[in-house]
Motif scaffolding. Structure first.
Motif, short mmCIF file in Angstrom:
data_model
loop_
_atom_site.label_atom_id
_atom_site.label_comp_id
_atom_site.label_asym_id
_atom_site.label_seq_id
_atom_site.Cartn_x
_atom_site.Cartn_y
_atom_site.Cartn_z
N ALA A 163 -40.76 -19.23 12.39
CA ALA A 163 -41.26 -18.33 13.08
C ALA A 163 -42.48 -18.66 14.31
N LEU A 164 -42.41 -19.02 15.50
CA LEU A 164 -43.15 -19.61 16.77
C LEU A 164 -43.42 -17.87 17.18
N ILE A 165 -45.10 -18.40 17.63
CA ILE A 165 -45.81 -17.84 18.44
C ILE A 165 -46.09 -18.16 20.03
N ALA A 166 -45.80 -17.58 20.79
CA ALA A 166 -46.45 -17.99 22.01
C ALA A 166 -47.68 -17.69 22.41
N HIS A 167 -47.90 -17.97 23.62
CA HIS A 167 -49.34 -17.48 24.35
C HIS A 167 -48.82 -16.29 24.87
N HIS A 168 -49.61 -15.52 25.50
CA HIS A 168 -49.14 -14.45 25.84
C HIS A 168 -49.35 -13.55 27.05
N VAL A 169 -49.78 -14.69 28.10
CA VAL A 169 -50.26 -14.77 29.72
C VAL A 169 -49.54 -14.22 29.99
N ARG A 185 -32.81 -21.59 11.95
CA ARG A 185 -32.89 -19.55 12.26
C ARG A 185 -34.57 -19.70 12.99
N VAL A 186 -34.63 -19.12 14.21
CA VAL A 186 -35.96 -19.52 14.98
C VAL A 186 -35.85 -17.62 15.50
N ARG A 187 -37.32 -17.03 14.70
CA ARG A 187 -38.44 -15.79 15.57
C ARG A 187 -39.26 -15.99 16.36
N LEU A 188 -39.39 -15.72 18.02
CA LEU A 188 -40.16 -15.95 18.63
C LEU A 188 -41.31 -15.18 19.19
N TYR A 189 -42.75 -14.73 18.33
CA TYR A 189 -43.56 -13.57 19.37
C TYR A 189 -43.85 -13.99 20.35
N ALA A 190 -43.85 -13.27 21.63
CA ALA A 190 -43.59 -13.96 22.82
C ALA A 190 -44.17 -12.48 23.45
N PRO A 191 -44.69 -12.69 24.71
CA PRO A 191 -44.10 -11.83 25.90
C PRO A 191 -43.33 -10.72 26.21
N PRO A 192 -43.30 -9.31 26.31
CA PRO A 192 -42.71 -8.87 26.89
C PRO A 192 -40.93 -9.85 28.40
N GLY A 193 -40.08 -10.06 28.24
CA GLY A 193 -39.55 -10.12 28.99
C GLY A 193 -39.06 -11.79 29.18
N THR A 194 -39.57 -11.89 27.57
CA THR A 194 -39.34 -13.48 27.61
C THR A 194 -37.58 -13.09 27.16
N VAL A 234 -34.46 -16.59 25.65
CA VAL A 234 -34.65 -17.78 25.18
C VAL A 234 -33.06 -17.64 24.00
N PRO A 235 -31.68 -18.20 25.14
CA PRO A 235 -31.27 -18.46 24.44
C PRO A 235 -30.86 -18.58 22.48
N GLY A 236 -30.27 -18.03 21.86
CA GLY A 236 -30.21 -18.12 20.93
C GLY A 236 -31.40 -18.13 19.76
N VAL A 237 -32.78 -17.23 20.21
CA VAL A 237 -33.51 -17.62 19.32
C VAL A 237 -33.79 -15.80 19.07
N ASP A 238 -34.33 -14.92 18.22
CA ASP A 238 -34.49 -13.98 17.99
C ASP A 238 -35.81 -13.28 18.96
N VAL A 239 -35.86 -13.55 19.48
CA VAL A 239 -37.46 -12.60 20.64
C VAL A 239 -38.48 -11.92 19.88
N ARG A 240 -39.14 -11.67 19.22
CA ARG A 240 -40.15 -9.85 19.45
C ARG A 240 -40.82 -10.34 20.29
N ASP A 250 -39.81 -20.52 6.61
CA ASP A 250 -40.26 -20.91 5.61
C ASP A 250 -41.77 -22.29 6.61
N VAL A 251 -41.81 -21.73 8.30
CA VAL A 251 -42.73 -22.60 7.86
C VAL A 251 -43.29 -21.36 9.74
N VAL A 252 -44.17 -21.40 9.93
CA VAL A 252 -45.00 -20.68 11.41
C VAL A 252 -45.68 -21.20 11.97
N HIS A 253 -45.27 -21.74 13.24
CA HIS A 253 -45.63 -22.87 14.50
C HIS A 253 -46.74 -21.33 15.37
N SER A 254 -48.03 -22.57 16.02
CA SER A 254 -48.66 -21.50 16.78
C SER A 254 -48.30 -22.54 18.11
N ASN A 255 -48.24 -21.48 19.38
CA ASN A 255 -49.27 -22.51 20.18
C ASN A 255 -49.55 -21.05 21.21
#
Length: 386
Positions: free
Chosen positions: A4-10, A38-47, A49-55, A99-104
């Protein structure tokens, strides 16, 4: 791995990127997915990324009128970001899907509440200390729950050392397949957000002094700064070409004889410099922050911060470097593969340790950085009368 990746919100994560953090997170997410994770990305609307589950981050606090009218109501954008990360961390705390969360993100809440998440969590330090993030890290350390941290450069690591102690370093990486070598031979190019801390007005002054035309590429973020410092300087030898998409920016960098970086702050890494070098274009700039190690002796010429006459001379000196050697420097030290594999090892170490603060099993520090002695990465040009 399930990551799980956490993106910046700007801003949404999609080309053309608003900034380096957005570019980093987008490329890392795509690279990890391409590796079969298996990648899930928490990111601002409009994100996208090919092959990635964007939340999409829920950047709308949805407060009642009564709450908004309370005398303690902070600015709406602050509350929206606060709510988005609060909800994201609570969702991760209730989940066993990763398995792991990565905050950015540069937001404080994932650090402040990270100990509530049962999944091992890694946080990348993308900037020098900021008040909110430093406060959260100090509290986490004092309360005995220090997070697993990694810095994007030695300079960023050192800036945080008084708060975090030593942490591993993984340099950011650029996709060398996307940033291709170009012929060079043109003028100079400057890329980035047009804001005071990037100081493009100094790049204009240096290029004009060197007699080299300059093309500025990037969004105008600070209109007052533009009106005060940039607009009076633009002319036939200094042109703003706008906020370019990837293909147009790659072409600009590939055609340029030199890329100029002119930070008025300590750059945490210097992604624009890495992209330019991947195109074979040497860098001339100020020796600040992560740029010192990133550019080194093989990628360009750096001089004392703020010294415009020296930067003008560096433009000529950098332009004489071998473009193929500049490209090889990035392939060896700051490619996307080098960065991605280092993060894979760091994730594995974090998962395997079961502890918050970990050290990677191999020396991650030097995987994405050229091995040069401290103090030898920069060759300042001699200061002479002009």
């Amino acid at each position: 791995m399930r990551i799980a990746l956490i993106a910046h919100h700007v801003a949404p994560l999609r080309p053309p990127f608003v900034g380096g953090v957005e570019s980093f997170t987008w490329y890392l997410a795509r690279w990890l997915a391409g590796r079969g994770h298996r990648v899930r990305l928490y990111a601002p609307p409009g994100t996208e990324v090919p092959g990635v589950d964007v939340r999409p981050l829920r950047l709308d606090a949805g407060l009642s009128d009564a709450a908004r009218q309370d005398v303690s109501m902070p600015p709406g954008r602050f509350m929206d970001a606060h709510h988005a990360y609060l909800e994201t961390v609570m969702e991760l705390a209730a989940s066993t899907e990763h398995d792991v969360v990565h905050s950015n993100t540069l937001h404080y809440l994932p650090i402040a509440l990270g100990s509530l998440v049962g999944t091992p969590m890694v946080t990348t330090l993308h900037t020098p200390p900021t008040p909110w993030l430093e406060s959260a890290l100090r509290a986490a350390v004092r309360c005995g729950s220090p997070p697993a941290l990694v810095a994007v450069s030695r300079a960023t690591r050192d800036a945080w050392r008084s708060v975090t102690g030593p942490v591993p370093v993984v340099h950011n990486g650029v996709d060398t397949a996307a940033w291709r070598p170009g012929p060079g031979g043109g003028g100079a190019v400057w890329c980035g957000r047009i804001v005071p801390e990037k100081a493009p007005h100094l790049a204009i002054d240096a290029c004009r002094r060197a007699g080299v035309p300059l093309r500025l590429a990037g969004p105008i973020i600070d209109r007052a700064y533009w009106d005060r410092e940039i607009a009076p300087r633009v002319g036939i030898d200094a042109e703003h070409v706008g906020h370019l998409d990837h293909d147009a920016l790659q072409a600009e960098l590939g055609r340029a004889r030199v890329a100029v970086v002119s930070p008025a702050w300590d750059e945490p890494f210097g992604l624009v410099a890495a992209e330019a070098m991947a195109c074979g274009t040497p860098v001339a700039g100020f020796a600040r922050g992560g740029l010192v190690r990133l550019v080194g002796r093989h990628g360009g010429r750096l001089v004392a911060p703020g010294d415009v006459p020296a930067l003008a001379r560096a433009i000529d000196a950098a332009a004489a470097l071998d473009r193929a050697a500049v490209r090889r420097h990035v392939e060896r030290t700051a490619s996307l593969d080098v960065m991605g594999r280092a993060y894979e090892r760091l994730y594995a170490a974090t998962i395997g340790s079961g502890a918050a603060a970990v050290r990677p099993p191999a020396p991650v520090e030097d995987l994405a950085a050229h091995r040069v002695r401290r103090g030898r990465a920069v060759r300042p040009l001699p200061v002479t009368a002009t």
